[in-house]
Every structure is written in C-alpha cells, then in structure tokens.
Design an enzyme around this catalytic site. Structure first.
Site, PDB file in Angstrom:
ATOM      1  CB  SER A 117      -0.867   0.008   1.262  1.00  0.00           C
ATOM      2  OG  SER A 117      -1.501   1.263   1.427  1.00  0.00           O
TER       3      SER A 117
ATOM      4  CE1 TYR B 108      -4.408  -2.558   4.793  1.00  0.00           C
ATOM      5  CE2 TYR B 108      -3.640  -0.281   4.712  1.00  0.00           C
ATOM      6  CZ  TYR B 108      -4.083  -1.417   4.067  1.00  0.00           C
ATOM      7  OH  TYR B 108      -4.221  -1.421   2.696  1.00  0.00           O
TER       8      TYR B 108
HETATM    9  P1  NAD Z   1     -11.404  -6.081  -0.659  1.00  0.00           P
HETATM   10  O1  NAD Z   1     -12.186  -5.961   0.588  1.00  0.00           O
HETATM   11  O2  NAD Z   1     -12.139  -6.250  -1.927  1.00  0.00           O
HETATM   12  O3  NAD Z   1     -10.361  -7.289  -0.575  1.00  0.00           O
HETATM   13  C1  NAD Z   1      -9.746  -7.734   0.615  1.00  0.00           C
HETATM   14  C2  NAD Z   1     -10.108  -9.201   0.774  1.00  0.00           C
HETATM   15  O4  NAD Z   1      -9.344  -9.770   1.828  1.00  0.00           O
HETATM   16  C3  NAD Z   1     -11.564  -9.425   1.146  1.00  0.00           C
HETATM   17  O5  NAD Z   1     -12.348  -9.634   0.006  1.00  0.00           O
HETATM   18  C4  NAD Z   1     -11.516 -10.644   2.060  1.00  0.00           C
HETATM   19  O6  NAD Z   1     -12.145 -11.792   1.511  1.00  0.00           O
HETATM   20  C5  NAD Z   1     -10.036 -10.900   2.282  1.00  0.00           C
HETATM   21  N1  NAD Z   1      -9.768 -11.126   3.692  1.00  0.00           N
HETATM   22  C6  NAD Z   1      -9.848 -10.230   4.699  1.00  0.00           C
HETATM   23  N2  NAD Z   1      -9.578 -10.834   5.873  1.00  0.00           N
HETATM   24  C7  NAD Z   1      -9.337 -12.133   5.589  1.00  0.00           C
HETATM   25  C8  NAD Z   1      -9.024 -13.279   6.381  1.00  0.00           C
HETATM   26  N3  NAD Z   1      -8.898 -13.194   7.719  1.00  0.00           N
HETATM   27  N4  NAD Z   1      -8.879 -14.459   5.765  1.00  0.00           N
HETATM   28  C9  NAD Z   1      -9.002 -14.578   4.417  1.00  0.00           C
HETATM   29  N5  NAD Z   1      -9.279 -13.523   3.610  1.00  0.00           N
HETATM   30  C10 NAD Z   1      -9.451 -12.332   4.211  1.00  0.00           C
HETATM   31  O7  NAD Z   1     -10.470  -4.788  -0.712  1.00  0.00           O
HETATM   32  P2  NAD Z   1      -9.239  -4.350  -1.632  1.00  0.00           P
HETATM   33  O8  NAD Z   1      -9.107  -2.913  -1.381  1.00  0.00           O
HETATM   34  O9  NAD Z   1      -9.378  -4.854  -2.991  1.00  0.00           O
HETATM   35  O10 NAD Z   1      -8.013  -5.048  -0.912  1.00  0.00           O
HETATM   36  C11 NAD Z   1      -7.059  -5.830  -1.602  1.00  0.00           C
HETATM   37  C12 NAD Z   1      -5.667  -5.439  -1.160  1.00  0.00           C
HETATM   38  O11 NAD Z   1      -5.404  -4.110  -1.601  1.00  0.00           O
HETATM   39  C13 NAD Z   1      -5.423  -5.454   0.336  1.00  0.00           C
HETATM   40  O12 NAD Z   1      -4.157  -6.014   0.592  1.00  0.00           O
HETATM   41  C14 NAD Z   1      -5.407  -3.984   0.687  1.00  0.00           C
HETATM   42  O13 NAD Z   1      -4.626  -3.713   1.824  1.00  0.00           O
HETATM   43  C15 NAD Z   1      -4.774  -3.418  -0.554  1.00  0.00           C
HETATM   44  N6  NAD Z   1      -4.925  -1.983  -0.718  1.00  0.00           N
HETATM   45  C16 NAD Z   1      -6.154  -1.436  -0.907  1.00  0.00           C
HETATM   46  C17 NAD Z   1      -6.270  -0.070  -1.038  1.00  0.00           C
HETATM   47  C18 NAD Z   1      -7.605   0.586  -1.229  1.00  0.00           C
HETATM   48  O14 NAD Z   1      -7.684   1.819  -1.190  1.00  0.00           O
HETATM   49  N7  NAD Z   1      -8.671  -0.155  -1.457  1.00  0.00           N
HETATM   50  C19 NAD Z   1      -5.120   0.741  -0.984  1.00  0.00           C
HETATM   51  C20 NAD Z   1      -3.886   0.152  -0.793  1.00  0.00           C
HETATM   52  C21 NAD Z   1      -3.807  -1.216  -0.659  1.00  0.00           C
END
Ligand code: NAD
Ligand code: MG
Length: 285
Positions: free
Chosen positions: A178, A191
């Site tokens: 991130s 986080y």
């Molecule tokens: P999202 O909610 O669609 O995806 C995250 C997924 O993680 C969830 O769908 C869930 O099924 C899974 N998850 C959470 N806890 C879990 C557990 N205990 N066991 C198994 N699975 C679990 O959201 P996203 O934003 O697409 O996130 C994907 C990645 O992108 C993450 O690593 C997040 O940190 C990163 N990210 C997101 C952003 C943002 O702004 N959305 C920014 C930087 C990084």
C-alpha cells in the site's frame, strides 16, 4: 480514457469484510472492459482476497489472459461466486477457497488444494488484508493488532513457504502492499505497519528465491474503490475518498490489475525485488 467515478460518493457503510454487490457505485473490476491477449496462457494462479476489489479484477484479468485461477477469501460467498462466473466465462477453471488466513492450517490447505487441482502454482498473489480505523493508540486492542499481523503479513510468509516448492522456474509472487508502506495513515496504524513489512519482506524474499528463477514484487496502491473502504473508513472519508490525489478521484480495481498481469507474465522476466505504485499521482519514492 473511461470516465471513472469521482467524489463525492453517496454516504454508505458496511460491516467487515464488506460486500461488493452492496456498494454504490459498484467497483469496476473490468467485468465489461478487460481484454486479454494470451499473456498468461496455460499458467495456474492462486490469488487471496479475490472475491472482490483488486483481487477480483486481477482474477478476471488473469483468466482472460489464459490462466486458471484459485480464489481465496474470508466468507463473502456471493462475491466469490460472481468472480468465479467471470473466470469460467473466460473459459478457465476457478477453484473457490473460503476461510480465515489468520490460521496457519488454512494457508497450508489452500496451497495444497490449488496444487491438487492445477498440479503447480505459477503465480501467487498475496492480496487479502484487514484494516480498521482507530483515531487513538489506546483504541487498538492487543487482539486486533495481532490479528492484523496474522492476516496481512504472517499469512504471506506461510503461503510463500508452502507454495514455493510447487513453483517452477519462471514463477512469480506478487504481494499487495500500500502507499501506507511509506506514507502511513496514523488512523490505520497496525495496517500501515504490516504494509511496510510486506514491502520489506518482498525485497528480501526476491533475493532468497532469485536463484530458483522465482520473481517477487510488491504493488503499492493508493486509494482504490473497494469493499475494504466502505467497511472500515469513517463515513466522511468514504464520501470524499480519493479527492486528495492529484487525479482527484479513487482508482478502480480494473486500473490496478494490468500491473499484476505484467508482473505475472514472462514479459517482466528481469523484474524482481521491486515495488510499484498505482496511486493516482501521489508520490512513492
Ligand atoms: P477487498 O475488501 O475487496 O479485498 C480484501 C479481501 O481480503 C476481502 O475480500 C476478504 O475476503 C479478504 N480477507 C480479509 N480478511 C481475511 C481473512 N482473515 N482471511 C481470508 N481472507 C481475508 O479490498 P481491496 O481494497 O481490494 O483489498 C485488496 C488489497 O489491496 C489489500 O491487501 C489492501 O490492503 C490493498 N490496498 C487497498 C487499497 C484501497 O484503497 N482499497 C489501498 C492500498 C492497498
Ligand atoms: Mg471481499
């Protein structure tokens, strides 16, 4: 360029882990737009957190590029089944792997089941994560701190350790970090700390696995419109999400996925140990 949604967004909030189907506007994971060209033909991928958001966009792109895909997720069965439908519509196999990645056995099981189905793991995308907003240090419980580390970084270690023996030369590991890895949001303390760890782990592991021909890279997204956001951020932050970037809007998952395709494909055969931003213009240096 398509006109992607801009803030302000309608006020909305959901319990963790959030459901993509309930979001307004719905995130764009490339369902209608991503076109493949055989860049991952015949490969097998395991993607965590691929029911929704960035993981779903990566699953759809990988499938349309010719890869079979195993999808790990917590318990959002409806979102996961929709992702599976898109993968299968692309003519590829999809294996659904629900369960809590904070548990070591779950990490071992999902690798074993992927190998059982596909015979190997060419691409491992470590993308699942937990976050929660806490305005003060005192608000963070010991249990939540530990769980955040278990899901976000310890699971990545375990998944890599289990998968590497099944990865051929030419394999690729992609870890979702991130922008918080070097510009930490203080209200996401646990986080952001894990995201720094992921960036560092990636750079170290790339050196350990180089001789086997396995590449390891991390992606650092900026604000991306996904269920993670509407289930963990305060309502005013959701409404204005992404307006503090130079592009003045959040990214959509479909805008992140092409980088994962590049890093997974043989085109990036000399790219390893690196970290790539997809941040709408916010610098990561
Ligand atoms: P999202 O909610 O669609 O995806 C995250 C997924 O993680 C969830 O769908 C869930 O099924 C899974 N998850 C959470 N806890 C879990 C557990 N205990 N066991 C198994 N699975 C679990 O959201 P996203 O934003 O697409 O996130 C994907 C990645 O992108 C993450 O690593 C997040 O940190 C990163 N990210 C997101 C952003 C943002 O702004 N959305 C920014 C930087 C990084
Ligand atoms: Mg989800």
């Amino acid at each position: 360029m398509p006109a992607y949604p801009r803030p302000p967004f309608p006020p909305q909030s959901q319990p963790v882990p959030g459901r993509q189907t309930l979001m307004d506007p719905r995130p764009d994971c490339g369902e209608q737009s991503y076109r493949g060209s055989g860049r991952l033909a015949g490969k097998a991928a395991l993607i965590t957190g691929a029911d929704s958001g960035i993981g779903r966009a990566v699953a759809i792109a990988f499938a349309r590029e010719g890869a079979d895909v195993a999808i790990a997720y917590l318990d959002e069965h409806e979102d996961a089944q929709e992702t599976a439908r898109w993968v299968e519509q692309a003519g590829r196999q999809c294996l659904l792997l629900p369960g809590d990645l904070a548990r070591r056995q779950q990490c071992l099981d999902i690798v074993a089941r992927t190998v059982e189905r596909f015979g190997r793991v060419d691409i491992l995308v470590n993308n699942a994560a937990f976050q929660m907003t806490h305005p003060t240090l005192a608000d963070i419980s010991d249990e939540e701190w530990q769980m955040t580390f278990d899901v976000n970084i310890t699971a990545i270690f375990r998944l890599c350790q289990a998968a590497v023996p099944h990865m051929p030369a030419g394999g690729s590991i992609i870890n979702t970090s991130s922008i918080n890895s070097d510009a930490p949001n203080p209200t996401l303390l646990a986080y952001a700390t894990t995201k720094g760890a992921i960036a560092n782990f990636t750079a170290g592991l790339a050196q350990l696995l180089g001789e086997q021909g396995i590449r390891v890279n991390s992606v650092a997204p900026g604000p991306i419109w996904t269920p993670l956001i509407v289930s963990t951020m305060p309502p005013d932050k959701v409404t204005h999400f992404g307006d503090n970037t130079p592009l003045r809007r959040p990214g959509q998952p479909v805008e992140v996925a092409p980088l994962y395709v590049l890093l997974a494909s043989d085109e990036s055969s000399y790219v390893s140990g690196s970290r790539f931003g997809v941040t709408g213009g916010k610098p990561i240096l």
